[in-house]
Design a protein around this motif. Structure first.
Motif, PDB file in Angstrom:
ATOM      1  N   MET A 179       0.880  -1.125   0.015  1.00 30.26           N
ATOM      2  CA  MET A 179      -0.117   0.069   0.129  1.00 30.26           C
ATOM      3  C   MET A 179       0.942   1.257   0.114  1.00 30.26           C
ATOM      4  N   GLN A 180       1.788   1.440  -0.907  1.00 32.97           N
ATOM      5  CA  GLN A 180       2.535   2.392  -1.132  1.00 32.97           C
ATOM      6  C   GLN A 180       1.729   3.594  -1.646  1.00 32.97           C
ATOM      7  N   VAL A 181       1.017   3.245  -2.624  1.00 41.25           N
ATOM      8  CA  VAL A 181       0.146   4.177  -3.229  1.00 41.25           C
ATOM      9  C   VAL A 181      -1.185   3.611  -3.431  1.00 41.25           C
ATOM     10  N   THR A 182      -2.374   4.425  -3.763  1.00 40.40           N
ATOM     11  CA  THR A 182      -3.487   3.787  -3.973  1.00 40.40           C
ATOM     12  C   THR A 182      -3.664   2.703  -5.063  1.00 40.40           C
ATOM     13  N   ASP A 183      -2.826   2.885  -6.208  1.00 46.11           N
ATOM     14  CA  ASP A 183      -2.845   1.941  -7.248  1.00 46.11           C
ATOM     15  C   ASP A 183      -2.299   0.724  -7.068  1.00 46.11           C
ATOM     16  N   ASP A 184      -1.690   0.422  -5.694  1.00 47.25           N
ATOM     17  CA  ASP A 184      -1.216  -0.832  -5.435  1.00 47.25           C
ATOM     18  C   ASP A 184      -2.304  -1.744  -5.143  1.00 47.25           C
ATOM     19  N   LEU A 185      -3.657  -1.334  -4.972  1.00 47.53           N
ATOM     20  CA  LEU A 185      -4.705  -1.964  -4.643  1.00 47.53           C
ATOM     21  C   LEU A 185      -5.367  -2.687  -5.883  1.00 47.53           C
ATOM     22  N   LYS A 186      -4.753  -2.068  -7.087  1.00 48.91           N
ATOM     23  CA  LYS A 186      -5.819  -2.362  -8.263  1.00 48.91           C
ATOM     24  C   LYS A 186      -6.033  -3.702  -8.614  1.00 48.91           C
ATOM     25  N   GLY A 187      -5.022  -4.590  -8.530  1.00 45.34           N
ATOM     26  CA  GLY A 187      -5.120  -5.868  -8.895  1.00 45.34           C
ATOM     27  C   GLY A 187      -5.967  -6.669  -8.091  1.00 45.34           C
ATOM     28  N   TRP A 188      -6.509  -6.175  -7.111  1.00 47.24           N
ATOM     29  CA  TRP A 188      -7.336  -7.233  -6.169  1.00 47.24           C
ATOM     30  C   TRP A 188      -8.556  -6.617  -5.410  1.00 47.24           C
ATOM     31  N   VAL A 189      -8.688  -5.321  -5.491  1.00 49.12           N
ATOM     32  CA  VAL A 189      -9.619  -4.617  -4.694  1.00 49.12           C
ATOM     33  C   VAL A 189     -10.897  -4.617  -5.260  1.00 49.12           C
ATOM     34  N   PHE A 190     -11.284  -4.711  -6.504  1.00 51.05           N
ATOM     35  CA  PHE A 190     -12.298  -4.846  -7.302  1.00 51.05           C
ATOM     36  C   PHE A 190     -12.586  -6.414  -7.364  1.00 51.05           C
ATOM     37  N   ASN A 191     -13.603  -6.741  -6.123  1.00 47.19           N
ATOM     38  CA  ASN A 191     -13.548  -8.078  -5.862  1.00 47.19           C
ATOM     39  C   ASN A 191     -14.937  -8.340  -5.172  1.00 47.19           C
ATOM     40  N   ASN A 192     -15.641  -9.294  -5.525  1.00 42.51           N
ATOM     41  CA  ASN A 192     -16.962  -9.557  -5.033  1.00 42.51           C
ATOM     42  C   ASN A 192     -16.689 -10.649  -3.746  1.00 42.51           C
ATOM     43  N   SER A 193     -15.587 -10.910  -3.253  1.00 40.52           N
ATOM     44  CA  SER A 193     -15.165 -11.621  -2.305  1.00 40.52           C
ATOM     45  C   SER A 193     -14.870 -10.726  -0.772  1.00 40.52           C
ATOM     46  N   ILE A 194     -14.852  -9.302  -1.225  1.00 42.01           N
ATOM     47  CA  ILE A 194     -15.111  -8.438  -0.164  1.00 42.01           C
ATOM     48  C   ILE A 194     -16.402  -8.059   0.066  1.00 42.01           C
ATOM     49  N   SER A 195     -16.892  -8.168   1.090  1.00 43.94           N
ATOM     50  CA  SER A 195     -18.231  -7.507   1.717  1.00 43.94           C
ATOM     51  C   SER A 195     -18.162  -5.991   1.979  1.00 43.94           C
ATOM     52  N   ALA A 196     -16.857  -5.481   2.319  1.00 47.76           N
ATOM     53  CA  ALA A 196     -16.769  -4.055   2.845  1.00 47.76           C
ATOM     54  C   ALA A 196     -15.451  -3.697   2.550  1.00 47.76           C
ATOM     55  N   VAL A 197     -14.930  -2.705   2.319  1.00 47.72           N
ATOM     56  CA  VAL A 197     -13.566  -1.736   2.397  1.00 47.72           C
ATOM     57  C   VAL A 197     -13.969  -0.765   3.343  1.00 47.72           C
ATOM     58  N   LEU A 198     -12.777  -0.904   4.214  1.00 54.41           N
ATOM     59  CA  LEU A 198     -12.752   0.345   5.352  1.00 54.41           C
ATOM     60  C   LEU A 198     -11.645   1.363   4.886  1.00 54.41           C
ATOM     61  N   GLY A 199     -11.675   2.350   4.903  1.00 49.98           N
ATOM     62  CA  GLY A 199     -10.515   3.375   4.971  1.00 49.98           C
ATOM     63  C   GLY A 199     -10.816   4.812   5.286  1.00 49.98           C
ATOM     64  N   HIS A 200      -9.778   5.456   5.186  1.00 54.99           N
ATOM     65  CA  HIS A 200      -9.983   7.116   5.324  1.00 54.99           C
ATOM     66  C   HIS A 200     -10.455   7.915   4.353  1.00 54.99           C
ATOM     67  N   LYS A 201     -10.842   8.853   4.306  1.00 60.23           N
ATOM     68  CA  LYS A 201     -11.731   9.781   3.402  1.00 60.23           C
ATOM     69  C   LYS A 201     -11.058   9.848   2.078  1.00 60.23           C
ATOM     70  N   GLY A 202      -9.728  10.000   2.018  1.00 59.17           N
ATOM     71  CA  GLY A 202      -8.819  10.449   0.866  1.00 59.17           C
ATOM     72  C   GLY A 202      -8.809   9.033   0.059  1.00 59.17           C
ATOM     73  N   MET A 203      -8.382   7.944   0.913  1.00 57.50           N
ATOM     74  CA  MET A 203      -8.335   6.572   0.197  1.00 57.50           C
ATOM     75  C   MET A 203      -9.622   6.107  -0.391  1.00 57.50           C
ATOM     76  N   ILE A 204     -10.956   6.286   0.103  1.00 54.48           N
ATOM     77  CA  ILE A 204     -12.174   5.884  -0.200  1.00 54.48           C
ATOM     78  C   ILE A 204     -12.412   6.668  -1.515  1.00 54.48           C
ATOM     79  N   GLU A 205     -12.343   8.129  -1.264  1.00 52.59           N
ATOM     80  CA  GLU A 205     -12.509   8.955  -2.542  1.00 52.59           C
ATOM     81  C   GLU A 205     -11.585   8.520  -3.891  1.00 52.59           C
ATOM     82  N   ARG A 206     -10.485   8.083  -3.603  1.00 53.27           N
ATOM     83  CA  ARG A 206      -9.889   7.712  -4.664  1.00 53.27           C
ATOM     84  C   ARG A 206     -10.124   6.271  -5.317  1.00 53.27           C
TER      85      ARG A 206
END
Length: 270
Positions: free
Chosen positions: A38-65
């Motif tokens: 998690m160096q930058v937001t795009d580090d999450l790109k390979g896995w975070v779009f995923n219906n195996s996650i029921s919810a993502v939790l983050g600070h406002k800046g991360m969630i906005e991005r």
């Protein structure tokens, strides 16, 4: 009206087929700075779009991005984290408010969260903050998840368990809808905590520090079998060499039927 909103929104952070959840926190950057995975937001790109996650939790800046870059699956709920403190601060365990309910609503949040670390000197601060956030969240129809950690050193396991039971009751009395806890050292403690508190509050267990895959699955499955509402796993996901496969397995672990009754699963908390 706030009660109806909470009852509706809490479904968005759970899997509809089990009414349990796999929440992935990505709020680590404020506390720890840029870390592996998690160096930058795009580090999450390979896995975070995923219906195996029921919810993502983050600070406002991360969630906005994540939202603006279309990185979240339509079935994934959003939890906006409202407080924090960098661990390079002199009093890093005393979290302060860094966002508010209005911002969470503007981001389309399904729920909000705060973290409270109890040390010997911050009880008044923590309880006042918890009470104020609960009132504001519920007035807006948002469920509140509290990440609860007791950092006070005690001489025995019995005292540690007694304190945790007391603090869990504090969180419940304040009106929180769900709580995230570190997994205790023994399944007997897990069973006791769930049996005592789950009729009043949803209990999620954390993945904790980076650990072996099999150890995490064994502990997570046991917690679910004892009646936990789900898991909240961050570093063990985003620092995994194959996070998508790992998430599928974790989601299966959370969703699988247990010996719990329908009453145990369908908690009428919100």
């Amino acid at each position: 009206m706030g009660y109806i909103g909470r009852k509706f929104r809490v479904r968005r952070i759970l899997f509809p087929d089990s009414q349990r959840g796999l929440i992935v926190p990505v709020d680590h950057g404020l506390t720890l700075g840029p870390i592996h995975g998690m160096q930058v937001t795009d580090d999450l790109k390979g896995w975070v779009f995923n219906n195996s996650i029921s919810a993502v939790l983050g600070h406002k800046g991360m969630i906005e991005r994540l939202i603006s870059r279309n990185m979240l699956h339509p079935s994934t709920g959003v939890i906006v984290h409202l407080n924090g403190m960098a661990n390079i601060a002199p009093e890093s365990d005393t979290k302060i408010m860094v966002s508010n309910i209005q911002t969470a609503l503007q981001l389309g949040a399904d729920a909000v969260s705060i973290q409270i670390n109890f040390i010997t000197t911050n009880f008044e601060h923590n309880i006042a903050m918890l009470g104020a956030v609960t009132d504001a969240a519920h007035a807006a129809g948002l469920p509140l998840l509290t990440m609860l950690y007791d950092k006070v050193k005690v001489p025995s396991v019995e005292e540690k368990v007694r304190r945790l039971n007391h603090l869990l009751r504090v969180v419940t009395e304040m009106g929180c809808d769900a709580v995230k806890l570190a997994l205790p050292d023994s399944m007997a403690e897990v069973s006791e905590l769930i049996a005592r508190h789950s009729p009043d509050i949803r209990i999620f267990f954390a993945g904790g520090e980076k650990t072996s895959e099999e150890a995490l699955f064994k502990a997570g499955r046991a917690a679910i079998d004892h009646g936990a509402s789900g898991l909240c796993v961050g570093r063990n996901v985003f620092q995994h060499p194959q996070p998508r496969a790992f998430l599928r397995r974790l989601a299966d672990c959370v969703r699988e039927e247990t010996g719990q009754t329908e009453r145990d699963v369908e908690l009428d908390l919100v």
